[in-house]
Enzyme design. Structure first.
Site, PDB file in Angstrom:
ATOM      1  N   SER A   1     -62.305 -32.744   9.666  1.00  9.89           N
ATOM      2  CA  SER A   1     -62.606 -32.674  11.154  1.00  9.89           C
ATOM      3  C   SER A   1     -63.354 -33.671  11.436  1.00  9.89           C
ATOM      4  O   SER A   1     -62.389 -34.586  12.183  1.00  9.89           O
ATOM      5  CB  SER A   1     -63.916 -31.673  10.399  1.00  9.89           C
ATOM      6  OG  SER A   1     -64.722 -31.228  11.161  1.00  9.89           O
ATOM      7  N   HIS A   2     -64.773 -33.805  11.594  1.00 13.82           N
ATOM      8  CA  HIS A   2     -64.797 -35.522  12.678  1.00 13.82           C
ATOM      9  C   HIS A   2     -65.338 -36.072  12.077  1.00 13.82           C
ATOM     10  O   HIS A   2     -66.313 -37.755  12.869  1.00 13.82           O
ATOM     11  CB  HIS A   2     -66.206 -34.664  13.559  1.00 13.82           C
ATOM     12  CG  HIS A   2     -67.583 -34.172  12.738  1.00 13.82           C
ATOM     13  ND1 HIS A   2     -67.869 -32.917  11.403  1.00 13.82           N
ATOM     14  CD2 HIS A   2     -68.689 -34.763  12.364  1.00 13.82           C
ATOM     15  CE1 HIS A   2     -69.046 -33.239  11.330  1.00 13.82           C
ATOM     16  NE2 HIS A   2     -69.310 -34.249  11.997  1.00 13.82           N
TER      17      HIS A   2
ATOM     18  N   MET B   1     -75.148 -23.718  15.651  1.00 16.59           N
ATOM     19  CA  MET B   1     -75.396 -25.215  16.407  1.00 16.59           C
ATOM     20  C   MET B   1     -74.731 -26.408  16.225  1.00 16.59           C
ATOM     21  O   MET B   1     -74.309 -26.633  17.772  1.00 16.59           O
ATOM     22  CB  MET B   1     -77.035 -25.281  16.003  1.00 16.59           C
ATOM     23  CG  MET B   1     -77.655 -26.663  16.846  1.00 16.59           C
ATOM     24  SD  MET B   1     -78.239 -25.355  18.433  1.00 16.59           S
ATOM     25  CE  MET B   1     -78.061 -27.694  19.300  1.00 16.59           C
TER      26      MET B   1
ATOM     27  N   ASP C   1     -60.673 -31.091  14.480  1.00 17.04           N
ATOM     28  CA  ASP C   1     -59.890 -30.181  13.786  1.00 17.04           C
ATOM     29  C   ASP C   1     -59.567 -29.117  14.654  1.00 17.04           C
ATOM     30  O   ASP C   1     -59.604 -27.827  14.326  1.00 17.04           O
ATOM     31  CB  ASP C   1     -60.309 -29.441  12.316  1.00 17.04           C
ATOM     32  CG  ASP C   1     -60.956 -28.931  12.396  1.00 17.04           C
ATOM     33  OD1 ASP C   1     -62.265 -29.853  13.190  1.00 17.04           O
ATOM     34  OD2 ASP C   1     -61.685 -28.500  10.870  1.00 17.04           O
TER      35      ASP C   1
ATOM     36  N   HIS D   1     -69.359 -23.760  15.760  1.00 14.06           N
ATOM     37  CA  HIS D   1     -68.810 -22.933  15.180  1.00 14.06           C
ATOM     38  C   HIS D   1     -69.375 -21.583  15.235  1.00 14.06           C
ATOM     39  O   HIS D   1     -70.387 -21.052  15.103  1.00 14.06           O
ATOM     40  CB  HIS D   1     -69.274 -22.729  13.206  1.00 14.06           C
ATOM     41  CG  HIS D   1     -68.314 -24.384  12.214  1.00 14.06           C
ATOM     42  ND1 HIS D   1     -67.624 -24.393  12.555  1.00 14.06           N
ATOM     43  CD2 HIS D   1     -69.294 -25.327  12.294  1.00 14.06           C
ATOM     44  CE1 HIS D   1     -66.803 -25.692  12.168  1.00 14.06           C
ATOM     45  NE2 HIS D   1     -68.254 -26.244  11.759  1.00 14.06           N
TER      46      HIS D   1
ATOM     47  N   ASP E   1     -62.138 -26.581  15.401  1.00  9.64           N
ATOM     48  CA  ASP E   1     -63.137 -25.146  14.883  1.00  9.64           C
ATOM     49  C   ASP E   1     -64.050 -25.149  15.743  1.00  9.64           C
ATOM     50  O   ASP E   1     -65.031 -24.025  15.431  1.00  9.64           O
ATOM     51  CB  ASP E   1     -62.739 -25.123  13.587  1.00  9.64           C
ATOM     52  CG  ASP E   1     -63.449 -25.783  13.066  1.00  9.64           C
ATOM     53  OD1 ASP E   1     -63.820 -27.245  13.193  1.00  9.64           O
ATOM     54  OD2 ASP E   1     -63.145 -25.904  10.893  1.00  9.64           O
ATOM     55  N   ARG E   2     -64.556 -25.945  16.749  1.00 10.52           N
ATOM     56  CA  ARG E   2     -65.964 -26.466  17.096  1.00 10.52           C
ATOM     57  C   ARG E   2     -65.616 -26.721  18.489  1.00 10.52           C
ATOM     58  O   ARG E   2     -64.579 -27.576  19.307  1.00 10.52           O
ATOM     59  CB  ARG E   2     -66.595 -27.366  16.617  1.00 10.52           C
ATOM     60  CG  ARG E   2     -67.333 -27.329  14.898  1.00 10.52           C
ATOM     61  CD  ARG E   2     -68.923 -27.947  14.165  1.00 10.52           C
ATOM     62  NE  ARG E   2     -68.226 -29.661  14.600  1.00 10.52           N
ATOM     63  CZ  ARG E   2     -68.925 -30.356  14.987  1.00 10.52           C
ATOM     64  NH1 ARG E   2     -70.011 -30.320  15.736  1.00 10.52           N
ATOM     65  NH2 ARG E   2     -67.945 -31.776  15.004  1.00 10.52           N
TER      66      ARG E   2
ATOM     67  N   ARG F   1     -63.905 -32.911   0.279  1.00 15.32           N
ATOM     68  CA  ARG F   1     -64.039 -34.274   1.923  1.00 15.32           C
ATOM     69  C   ARG F   1     -64.455 -35.612   0.387  1.00 15.32           C
ATOM     70  O   ARG F   1     -64.888 -35.478  -0.063  1.00 15.32           O
ATOM     71  CB  ARG F   1     -65.336 -33.336   2.570  1.00 15.32           C
ATOM     72  CG  ARG F   1     -64.881 -34.761   4.305  1.00 15.32           C
ATOM     73  CD  ARG F   1     -65.529 -34.175   5.203  1.00 15.32           C
ATOM     74  NE  ARG F   1     -66.137 -32.808   4.943  1.00 15.32           N
ATOM     75  CZ  ARG F   1     -66.959 -32.820   5.697  1.00 15.32           C
ATOM     76  NH1 ARG F   1     -68.187 -33.607   5.790  1.00 15.32           N
ATOM     77  NH2 ARG F   1     -67.067 -31.428   5.304  1.00 15.32           N
TER      78      ARG F   1
ATOM     79  N   LYS G   1     -59.535 -27.582   3.776  1.00 11.63           N
ATOM     80  CA  LYS G   1     -60.768 -26.281   4.188  1.00 11.63           C
ATOM     81  C   LYS G   1     -60.041 -25.311   3.706  1.00 11.63           C
ATOM     82  O   LYS G   1     -58.981 -25.356   4.114  1.00 11.63           O
ATOM     83  CB  LYS G   1     -61.104 -26.060   5.258  1.00 11.63           C
ATOM     84  CG  LYS G   1     -62.375 -26.856   6.433  1.00 11.63           C
ATOM     85  CD  LYS G   1     -62.636 -26.859   7.352  1.00 11.63           C
ATOM     86  CE  LYS G   1     -63.653 -28.038   8.072  1.00 11.63           C
ATOM     87  NZ  LYS G   1     -63.523 -27.721   8.747  1.00 11.63           N
TER      88      LYS G   1
ATOM     89  N   ASP H   1     -63.824 -30.364  18.844  1.00 11.71           N
ATOM     90  CA  ASP H   1     -64.122 -32.057  17.742  1.00 11.71           C
ATOM     91  C   ASP H   1     -62.651 -31.856  16.738  1.00 11.71           C
ATOM     92  O   ASP H   1     -61.559 -31.888  17.772  1.00 11.71           O
ATOM     93  CB  ASP H   1     -65.035 -31.543  16.283  1.00 11.71           C
ATOM     94  CG  ASP H   1     -64.397 -30.256  15.559  1.00 11.71           C
ATOM     95  OD1 ASP H   1     -62.984 -29.617  16.102  1.00 11.71           O
ATOM     96  OD2 ASP H   1     -65.263 -30.189  14.428  1.00 11.71           O
TER      97      ASP H   1
END
Length: 465
Positions: free
Chosen positions: A108-109, A328, A246, A331, A248-249, A20, A118, A244
């Site tokens: 991502s976020h 938490m 991408d 994910h 994945d959450r 990142r 990733k 989020d």
């Protein structure tokens, strides 16, 4: 250049779980090309023939994809370009297309100026030492150079992904759901997926826009869920799902505007999964509620607390073959009827399957055990100092009335009526703090105990609580 061949690369790109950086700062097309060459070189040693490449909706995605693809192909390894997809769809593609390897180009976020990657190679998420090994290949020039570039082909996997989920997940009745994608890439797929399951969908910010003009695509923060809460108030949607940047959450909001944080979502999923896997292991991270382990035991499962980080949880899942894991941060990993990777879209589908059996889904969610807790609090430190501070806390601090110290990831102190956590973030120079208790009085006491303990090891600490 190191030896006339090796490109230089900013080591700060290689984070604990993924790559990142700021686009055209540390993350340049040249860096993406070098990472592609290192990944392709590593792939060649593991008999991987093709690598799937997908990207999220960020404006920098196409240029980084082109550079990464060029780097991979320079080693003779092939690339399957699957276009603009959510990260879990890239993971799905590694199974569906049989590549076992892939890269999701995603920030991502993170804010719009960031992007990243990733990576999965031969069925394993690359993190930690695996990412450092790529960096070392680049710096030492240990790169395969093929006389002919690897082949390039394109595949569309949207329909296969939707069909795979819609063929497995069955709703007991049609539901109306509000879906907030925060202009992230999930917006290109989530409404189609939930309609394929038989839902009516109220769409919020499902137009993919890499500038994120409405709110940040991060459902972990309550301020990013206010539009969804309002939509539940003003439409006939009975549940709210947020994703989020991408996909994945997962974030979940009830009809009355309550946020069901992921550690409580894990309870519901664990109960469901354990019905089919009696005695199964359920893995969760150190940030989760202390109500979770007793709940898992009560429903016939074996709770395992583990370190925070999607790559670390994925590795633990592979090692234990647990049927389900969750973090938490949102994910969620189904190893039951699914592939064991984190997928916010699939988790949303499984949630609707469960709740469609209920006349009042919100009542089921609101009835899950709850506690008084803080959100994640961030104690800002100098670069690298967060690890040292938490280590000093682990060695020197004395906590009044502590029943147990858990040190698998930072310091988690269990009290009779709550817990406090201090762990170094692996992605930013902060110490992440979280507190939970049976009531507000206990929460204040635990926070005071932590404040005293931290100030003893670092008197100048500027604490966020």
């Amino acid at each position: 250049m190191h030896d006339g061949r090796a490109p230089s690369i900013d080591p700060s790109l290689f984070k604990a779980y993924d790559v990142r950086g700021v686009v055209d700062g540390s993350l340049t097309p040249a860096a993406a090309r070098a990472i592609g060459a290192a990944l392709g070189s590593q792939a060649r040693t593991q008999t991987v023939r093709d690598i799937a490449v997908g990207r999220d909706g960020r404006l920098s995605g196409p240029a980084l994809r082109d550079a990464l693809t060029e780097g991979i192909r320079s080693t003779g390894c092939g690339v399957v370009d699957i276009g603009m997809v959510a990260t879990p769809m890239l993971y799905f593609a590694t199974y569906h297309l049989g590549t076992s390897s892939g890269v999701s180009i995603t920030g991502s976020h993170n804010p719009p100026q960031y992007n990243g990657m990733k990576l999965v190679l031969a069925g394993h998420a690359l993190y930690g030492e695996g990412l450092q090994a790529l960096r070392q290949r680049i710096e030492s020039g240990d790169l395969v150079r093929s006389p002919a570039p690897g082949r390039l082909r394109s595949e569309q996997i949207d329909e296969a992904y939707i069909e795979r989920i819609a063929g497995d997940v069955r709703l007991a009745r049609p539901m109306t759901v509000a879906v907030d994608c925060g202009n992230g890439v999930a917006g290109a797929i989530a409404p189609r997926l939930f309609r394929a399951l038989g839902c009516r969908v109220v769409e919020l910010f499902c137009e993919v826009d890499g500038t994120f003009p409405n709110h940040h695509p991060d459902p972990a923060h309550p301020e990013n869920l206010q539009d969804l809460i309002n939509a539940l108030r003003t439409t006939d949607a009975e549940l709210g799902l947020a994703f989020d940047g991408d996909g994945d959450r997962l974030g979940v909001v009830t009809k009355d505007g309550s946020i069901i944080y992921p550690d409580r979502q894990i309870m519901l999923f664990a109960r469901d999964v354990l019905a089919g896997h009696p005695g199964g292991e359920i893995v969760f991270d150190v940030k989760c509620t202390r109500n979770l382990a007793p709940w898992i035991r009560q429903h016939g499962g074996r709770p395992t607390m583990w370190r925070t980080g999607h790559s670390l949880i994925k590795a633990k899942l592979r090692e234990t073959q647990a049927p389900f894991a969750g973090e938490m941060s949102g994910h969620l990993f189904f190893n039951d009827r699914w592939y064991g990777f984190d997928d916010g879209l699939y988790a949303g589908a499984r949630l609707l399957e469960l709740l469609s059996r209920e006349a009042d889904p919100s009542a089921i969610l609101n009835a899950l055990p709850d506690a008084v807790c803080t959100p994640e609090l961030h104690w800002k430190t100098a670069e690298g100092e967060n690890f040292e501070l938490v280590e000093r806390l682990r060695k020197q601090a004395r906590f009044a009335g502590a029943q147990q110290l858990i040190t698998i990831d930072g310091v988690r102190v269990e009290y009779a009526d709550g817990f406090g956590l201090a762990r170094p973030s692996n992605t930013t120079p902060v110490v992440v703090l979280r507190f939970e208790a049976d009531d507000h009085e206990a929460l204040a006491r635990i926070q005071a105990d932590f404040r005293r303990a931290i100030l003893e090891v670092q008197p100048a600490a500027q604490l966020p609580f």
